[in-house]
Design an enzyme around this catalytic site. Structure first.
Site: not given
Ligand code: DHB
Ligand code: FE
Length: 297
Positions: A12, A59, A197, A244
């Site tokens: 997302h 978030h 990530h 996540e």
């Molecule tokens: C990014 C990814 C995420 O899941 C998020 O909530 C905020 C930023 C990113 O890769 O920039």
């Molecule tokens: Fe996220």
């Protein structure tokens, strides 16, 4: 009887929403990512659900350190796209399904899962970016999303966060809840967020293709084993925000969960889920994008 017929899994990343809103989808950086969702947009049209249960994480937009529900179900009639600092995304408001949502709340709470009931909530990129990826560009006023959406928020931001096992079991309870709803509804459940990530700290920028794809294989073929993945594995292997992914196990738990040998496609077809689409792309912003569409056999 309502029935869950399919599940969709997708990252997302907020920059994906910005790329769509700013008309950048055909730029070199973004094109390969959006190409991976071409099939999905057609699939959505061909398999239009009556309702989507959209599992996502907020978030620190609707919730904050003031109040941190582990699991929260949206029972409202509609939800406004949130302002996350650059104004609300120019996308349609999200219509809810209060009848099915309150039925799920009742059933799932009686099955011993504590849900927070949310009657007013703005929805952030965790919910609107998956909708945009699957449904394409929408005019905020003239268009609408294809069907009502029940937002189902999971805390994966502030520790302690729920285990994959608990999420998987919750998915099963949601399936039971849906199947005890009187009206004939074709319901899809989406698991969003991930894949690897990490946005901060010494390991910021971490991507782990090998782990992501092994996790996907197992999540599809042997969800019971996948659900047992300990929390520390997500953080170590997929980065702090890789956690996540436990949300995907809610959607997987709501699907047929007969495990099978991943090399035995006949068994898979006969007993479990069909993989309608699978896509993996690195990078989108700081994230490895994973995407799956599963159909119940
Ligand atoms: C990014 C990814 C995420 O899941 C998020 O909530 C905020 C930023 C990113 O890769 O920039
Ligand atoms: Fe996220």
């Amino acid at each position: 009887m309502a029935k869950i017929t399919a599940s969709v899994f997708t990252s997302h990343v907020p920059a994906i929403g910005a790329a769509m809103d700013l008309g950048k989808t055909q730029e070199d950086y973004w094109k390969p990512l959006f190409t991976g969702y071409e099939y999905s947009k057609q699939w959505m049209k061909d398999n239009k659900p009556d309702v989507i249960i959209l599992v996502f994480n907020d978030h620190a937009t609707a919730f904050s350190l003031d109040m941190i529900p582990t699991f929260a179900i949206g029972t409202a009639a509609e939800y406004t796209p949130a302002d996350e600092g650059f104004g609300p995304r120019p996308v349609p408001k999200v219509m809810g399904h209060p009848d099915l949502a309150s039925h799920i709340a009742h059933s799932v709470i009686q099955q011993d899962f504590d849900l927070t009931i949310v009657n007013k909530m703005d929805v952030d990129h965790g919910l609107t970016v998956p909708l945009s990826l699957m449904c394409g560009e929408k005019d905020p006023v003239k268009d609408s999303w294809p069907c009502p959406v029940i937002p189902f928020a999971v805390n994966v931001v502030q520790y302690p966060v729920p285990s994959g096992q608990r999420c998987f079991n919750l998915g099963k309870a949601i399936r039971k809840a849906v199947e005890s709803f009187d009206e004939d509804l074709n319901v899809h459940i989406w698991g969003t967020g991930g894949m690897s990530h990490q946005l901060q700290g010494a390991r910021a920028g971490l991507i782990n293709r090998e782990w992501d794809n092994a996790w996907l294989d197992q999540m599809i073929a042997d969800p019971v084993a996948c659900a047992a993945t300990p929390h520390i594995d997500y953080v170590r292997e997929a980065g702090s925000e890789g956690i996540e992914l436990v949300m995907w196990l809610i959607a997987r738990g709501a699907m047929s969960d007969v495990s099978y040998d991943a090399t035995d496609l006949e068994a898979a077809r006969a007993h479990s889920v069909r993989v309608a689409h699978r896509f993996y792309h690195v990078p989108a912003s700081n994230t490895a994008v994973g995407h799956l569409i599963l159909e119940n056999n």
